[in-house]
Design a protein around this motif. Structure first.
Motif, PDB file in Angstrom:
ATOM      1  N   SER A  79      34.945  51.524  30.036  1.00  0.00           N
ATOM      2  CA  SER A  79      34.003  50.517  30.498  1.00  0.00           C
ATOM      3  C   SER A  79      34.703  49.656  31.538  1.00  0.00           C
ATOM      4  CB  SER A  79      33.490  49.669  29.332  1.00  0.00           C
ATOM      5  OG  SER A  79      34.558  49.032  28.683  1.00  0.00           O
ATOM      6  N   TYR A  80      33.914  48.947  32.314  1.00  0.00           N
ATOM      7  CA  TYR A  80      34.503  48.071  33.318  1.00  0.00           C
ATOM      8  C   TYR A  80      33.555  46.921  33.625  1.00  0.00           C
ATOM      9  CZ  TYR A  80      31.447  49.569  37.109  1.00  0.00           C
ATOM     10  OH  TYR A  80      30.355  49.803  37.885  1.00  0.00           O
ATOM     11  N   ILE A  81      34.133  45.900  34.229  1.00  0.00           N
ATOM     12  CA  ILE A  81      33.337  44.790  34.735  1.00  0.00           C
ATOM     13  C   ILE A  81      33.860  44.443  36.128  1.00  0.00           C
ATOM     14  CG2 ILE A  81      32.848  43.789  32.464  1.00  0.00           C
ATOM     15  CD1 ILE A  81      34.949  41.557  33.321  1.00  0.00           C
TER      16      ILE A  81
ATOM     17  N   GLU B   3      36.928  37.512  30.678  1.00  0.00           N
ATOM     18  CA  GLU B   3      35.566  37.768  31.159  1.00  0.00           C
ATOM     19  C   GLU B   3      35.039  39.075  30.582  1.00  0.00           C
ATOM     20  OE1 GLU B   3      32.129  37.060  33.591  1.00  0.00           O
ATOM     21  OE2 GLU B   3      33.803  35.746  33.108  1.00  0.00           O
ATOM     22  N   TYR B   4      35.915  40.085  30.486  1.00  0.00           N
ATOM     23  CA  TYR B   4      35.507  41.364  29.903  1.00  0.00           C
ATOM     24  C   TYR B   4      35.030  41.153  28.455  1.00  0.00           C
ATOM     25  CZ  TYR B   4      35.557  45.973  27.910  1.00  0.00           C
ATOM     26  OH  TYR B   4      35.180  47.112  27.250  1.00  0.00           O
ATOM     27  N   TYR B   5      35.821  40.432  27.675  1.00  0.00           N
ATOM     28  CA  TYR B   5      35.441  40.173  26.283  1.00  0.00           C
ATOM     29  C   TYR B   5      34.114  39.429  26.200  1.00  0.00           C
ATOM     30  CZ  TYR B   5      39.409  41.840  23.558  1.00  0.00           C
ATOM     31  OH  TYR B   5      40.309  42.626  22.923  1.00  0.00           O
TER      32      TYR B   5
ATOM     33  N   ARG C  12      31.636  39.493  28.266  1.00  0.00           N
ATOM     34  CA  ARG C  12      30.488  40.286  28.709  1.00  0.00           C
ATOM     35  C   ARG C  12      30.330  41.608  27.974  1.00  0.00           C
ATOM     36  NH1 ARG C  12      30.304  41.121  34.807  1.00  0.00           N
ATOM     37  NH2 ARG C  12      31.954  39.730  35.393  1.00  0.00           N
ATOM     38  N   SER C  13      31.291  41.987  27.177  1.00  0.00           N
ATOM     39  CA  SER C  13      31.193  43.258  26.463  1.00  0.00           C
ATOM     40  C   SER C  13      30.531  43.040  25.112  1.00  0.00           C
ATOM     41  CB  SER C  13      32.586  43.857  26.258  1.00  0.00           C
ATOM     42  OG  SER C  13      33.276  43.162  25.243  1.00  0.00           O
TER      43      SER C  13
ATOM     44  N   SER D 269      37.543  44.768  40.098  1.00  0.00           N
ATOM     45  CA  SER D 269      37.102  45.534  38.932  1.00  0.00           C
ATOM     46  C   SER D 269      38.162  45.502  37.846  1.00  0.00           C
ATOM     47  CB  SER D 269      36.840  46.998  39.317  1.00  0.00           C
ATOM     48  OG  SER D 269      35.816  47.075  40.275  1.00  0.00           O
ATOM     49  N   PHE D 270      37.715  45.438  36.600  1.00  0.00           N
ATOM     50  CA  PHE D 270      38.576  45.491  35.422  1.00  0.00           C
ATOM     51  C   PHE D 270      38.110  46.695  34.612  1.00  0.00           C
ATOM     52  CE2 PHE D 270      39.556  44.650  31.018  1.00  0.00           C
ATOM     53  CZ  PHE D 270      40.754  43.952  31.026  1.00  0.00           C
ATOM     54  N   TYR D 271      38.994  47.690  34.431  1.00  0.00           N
ATOM     55  CA  TYR D 271      38.666  48.901  33.684  1.00  0.00           C
ATOM     56  C   TYR D 271      39.362  48.883  32.336  1.00  0.00           C
ATOM     57  CZ  TYR D 271      36.819  51.002  37.925  1.00  0.00           C
ATOM     58  OH  TYR D 271      36.078  51.280  39.030  1.00  0.00           O
ATOM     59  N   GLN D 272      38.699  49.392  31.311  1.00  0.00           N
ATOM     60  CA  GLN D 272      39.312  49.562  30.000  1.00  0.00           C
ATOM     61  C   GLN D 272      38.882  50.925  29.458  1.00  0.00           C
ATOM     62  OE1 GLN D 272      37.853  47.384  26.558  1.00  0.00           O
ATOM     63  NE2 GLN D 272      39.930  47.133  25.841  1.00  0.00           N
TER      64      GLN D 272
END
Length: 179
Positions: A45-47, A60-62, A64-65, A30-33
């Motif tokens: 948010s997270y992915i 990947e976050y950028y 998909r966000s 998981s990547f949380y921001q």
């Protein structure tokens, strides 16, 4: 692996934490921001992502966000670059760029500053914030919280900074709040 990043655009600060111990077993990473703006609740948010590379996780976050596409480059052990897309961007060029191209961008492209920010690493944690988080537990279960010890070790949940909290200091905090 769980990565947690937090940023405050008003203070131009970022902080974060990598969780490697005590993490619940999961079938994904998981990547949380979390981004905070003055007068508003923070937005988190997270992915989920594959692999163990934090730069690829952020990329990947950028992708998909709702944000614009971005690519991250490790140029050396201490130097990193972020390439972001803007209106009228050249998609083919953007995805073709290699780390060595980034190092030579100022020689090969006509570059202009859009904005400059001096971002600093600062979570904002303090004794006051730690005391405020512990206060409700201390008021109802002080003996259980300290377990017979005079000092407890507390880690900031956002950046993992370590704090030694004495029972006497927490009692003083509560007495001040009762005034």
């Amino acid at each position: 692996m769980n990565l947690f990043l937090v940023g405050d655009t008003d203070d131009d600060t970022v902080a974060g934490r990598v969780f490697t111990e005590g993490v619940a077993e999961a079938d994904h990473n998981s990547f949380y921001q979390e981004v905070g703006k003055s007068g508003q609740d923070p937005y988190r948010s997270y992915i989920d992502f594959e692999g163990r590379d934090p730069l690829l996780a952020a990329q990947e976050y950028y992708q998909r966000s709702e944000q614009r596409p971005a690519r991250f480059f490790a140029l050396s052990d201490t130097q990193y670059a972020l390439l972001t897309a803007h209106p009228d961007w050249n998609r083919d060029w953007f995805y073709r760029v290699q780390p060595e191209d980034v190092m030579l961008l100022d020689e090969r492209e006509d570059l202009h500053h859009i904005e400059t920010r001096k971002i600093r690493w600062n979570c904002g944690c303090s004794d006051v914030r730690i005391f405020a988080a512990l206060e409700p537990i201390f008021r109802h279960q002080a003996d259980e919280l300290f377990g017979g010890d005079d000092v407890i070790a507390v880690n900031c949940p956002r950046c993992s900074a370590k704090y030694g909290v004495t029972r006497e200091a927490l009692e003083g905090w509560c007495a001040l709040r009762d005034r």
